[in-house]
Design an enzyme around this catalytic site. Structure first.
Site, mmCIF file in Angstrom:
data_model
loop_
_atom_site.group_PDB
_atom_site.id
_atom_site.type_symbol
_atom_site.label_atom_id
_atom_site.label_comp_id
_atom_site.label_asym_id
_atom_site.label_seq_id
_atom_site.Cartn_x
_atom_site.Cartn_y
_atom_site.Cartn_z
ATOM 1 C CG ASP A 187 -6.103 -5.825 5.726
ATOM 2 O OD1 ASP A 187 -5.665 -5.789 6.878
ATOM 3 O OD2 ASP A 187 -6.720 -4.870 5.198
ATOM 4 C CE LYS A 213 -8.778 -4.017 13.830
ATOM 5 N NZ LYS A 213 -7.661 -4.161 12.917
ATOM 6 C CE LYS A 257 11.013 -10.786 -13.335
ATOM 7 N NZ LYS A 257 11.660 -9.996 -14.366
ATOM 8 C CG ASN A 288 -0.184 -0.156 2.495
ATOM 9 O OD1 ASN A 288 0.544 0.743 2.867
ATOM 10 N ND2 ASN A 288 -0.324 -1.291 3.175
ATOM 11 N N PRO A 326 -2.548 -12.382 10.052
ATOM 12 C CG PRO A 326 -1.206 -13.529 11.549
ATOM 13 C CD PRO A 326 -1.247 -13.029 10.144
ATOM 14 C CG ASP A 327 -6.277 -7.236 13.446
ATOM 15 O OD1 ASP A 327 -5.502 -6.577 14.174
ATOM 16 O OD2 ASP A 327 -7.225 -6.735 12.841
ATOM 17 C CG PHE A 332 -3.535 5.034 13.585
ATOM 18 C CD1 PHE A 332 -2.818 4.694 14.718
ATOM 19 C CD2 PHE A 332 -3.552 6.352 13.174
ATOM 20 C CE1 PHE A 332 -2.125 5.654 15.430
ATOM 21 C CE2 PHE A 332 -2.856 7.325 13.875
ATOM 22 C CZ PHE A 332 -2.140 6.977 15.005
ATOM 23 C CE LYS A 374 -11.512 -0.695 10.801
ATOM 24 N NZ LYS A 374 -10.824 -0.025 9.698
#
Ligand code: CTP
Length: 403
Positions: free
Chosen positions: A284, A347, A294, A215, A310-311, A329, A343
């Site tokens: 995620d 959590k 490659k 990301n 895993p979270d 966050f 959330k």
């Protein structure tokens, strides 16, 4: 954060004085008012005219100290000492450092420091052997026990004497956020004695050595949180993903690439932390398999099989010990408040910072950010678009004093 603030830059005689031009210029461009005081050794290295031009105000030298002041005015060292909200001593030589440690006052700069109650940021610069001298370290130790004095560096690297080691003055990019922090906190160390674990940046989940799922996170927000905690006196461990950003000084920096490595390190370091700040943008999902060679273009699958990672935050929060504080966050689009509150509860967090990532301003890679700060069972707070460092301080203010 600098607008209408008053910063005094004290320059002593070292080759790193050349970096002070950039510091003064950046302070002025950020909206600060700046006064510069040079020691007699400093103006052998750098012209007062250069600094006066950059500061849009005359630069003071020792000769100004020995001139009788006008009847209506205060003596120069009193006036400057009372004027400054923060004093930055850069570069700080072994000589000026020793004067500060012993409270000596034999030139304009040392008199200004004594005539002020404001926080002083010290940016030492000297050869490694000089820095490591027992006598110098004794003075460093003396000053470190004095709440008013804050340290930035010295850094490691190549020096003007062609040796590499500890003693380089920190870069302006490191000094500037520290000045910003001191203006915000007025030098208060409300995280003194606290251990803060911060995760920052994005993770990369590789499919083969050259392709990954990731990301756009740059680590800027996490670095601002780590820096601000350090500036408020905390002992900081920073776990970060791949980044182009300069790494903050004064803390333990641990680099990771993927979510698995981040999870391992966070799990190892979380038990000793008072505050766990999970700012990283963890991918995620990851490819179900990894090819160490490659994959040729023609053999790339048309569908990628993925598995979830895993979270990390949820796992750490479940293993919390009494007294630990967990801050998460949430990168959100649309109605951020409702999703973020869910959330926070899911959590099991103490605080959650929700960022809109669908706005033209703020978010990934930007200098500024906006957020809604939420806490368990309590009222939230809205922070408008501000610098990431200011947002970080506002988060700490909220966490330490939520009402
Ligand atoms: N987080 C984590 N481990 C993951 C994913 C997220 O520790 N595998 C943390 C983030 O660092 C952040 C918080 O969880 O502090 C929320 O992340 P976010 O991406 O907003 O939410 P998700 O849990 O991924 O949920 P969703 O994508 O459904 O919004």
């Amino acid at each position: 954060m600098f607008a209408d603030h008053r910063v005094l830059v004290g320059v002593s005689g070292g080759i790193a004085a050349y970096k002070v031009c950039q510091l003064v210029s950046d302070l002025i461009q950020s909206g600060a008012e700046v006064r510069v005081v040079l020691t007699s050794a400093a103006h052998r290295f750098i012209q007062p005219l250069t600094l006066a031009t950059l500061a849009r105000h005359r630069a003071y030298v020792d000769e100004d100290f020995w001139v009788a002041h006008a009847e209506s005015a205060k003596p120069l060292h009193i006036e400057l000492g009372q004027w400054a909200e923060v004093l930055v001593l850069a570069p700080l030589t072994a000589n000026t450092l020793a004067k500060l440690a012993f409270g000596l006052a034999d030139n304009l700069l040392s008199n200004v420091v004594l005539a002020s109650d404001s926080p002083v940021l010290l940016a030492p610069a000297m050869n490694t052997v000089m820095w490591e001298q027992e006598t110098v370290q004794r003075n460093v130790h003396l000053l470190a026990q004095t709440a008013r004095f804050h340290w930035s560096g010295p850094d490691q690297g190549l020096m003007a004497c062609d040796t590499t080691g500890v003693g380089r003055m920190v870069e302006v990019a490191e000094l500037l956020p520290h000045v910003e922090s001191l203006l915000w906190t007025k030098g208060t160390r409300d995280l003194q004695g606290k251990r803060v674990l911060v995760s920052a940046g994005g993770t990369r989940e590789f499919l083969d050595p050259v392709r990954f799922i990731g990301n756009p996170s740059t680590g800027k927000m996490g670095f601002a949180l780590a820096r601000s905690a350090y500036h408020r006196g905390a002992q900081v461990v920073l776990v970060h993903g791949p980044t182009q950003e300069p790494l903050p000084l004064g803390m333990e920096n641990l680099a990771v690439t993927n979510a698995h490595q981040m999870h391992e390190l966070m799990r190892k370091r979380a038990p000793e932390a008072d505050f766990v700040v999970m700012n990283a943008a963890v991918a995620d999902v990851r490819p179900r398999s990894y090819s160490p060679a490659k994959i040729p273009k023609k053999e790339l699958p048309s569908h990628l099989e993925l598995e979830s990672v895993p979270d990390i935050l949820q796992d750490l929060a479940q293993k919390r010990t009494p007294g630990q504080c967990f801050i998460g966050f949430a990168a959100q689009t649309g109605d951020i408040q409702e999703a973020a509150t869910a959330k926070l509860e899911r959590k099991d967090l103490d605080f959650l910072v929700a960022n809109p990532v669908d706005q033209p301003t703020g978010g990934f890679g930007q200098e500024d950010n906006q957020a809604i700060l939420l806490r368990r069972n309590g009222a939230g707070r809205i922070v408008p678009l501000v610098s990431k460092l200011e947002l970080a301080h506002r988060i700490w203010d909220f966490v330490l004093r939520p009402v």
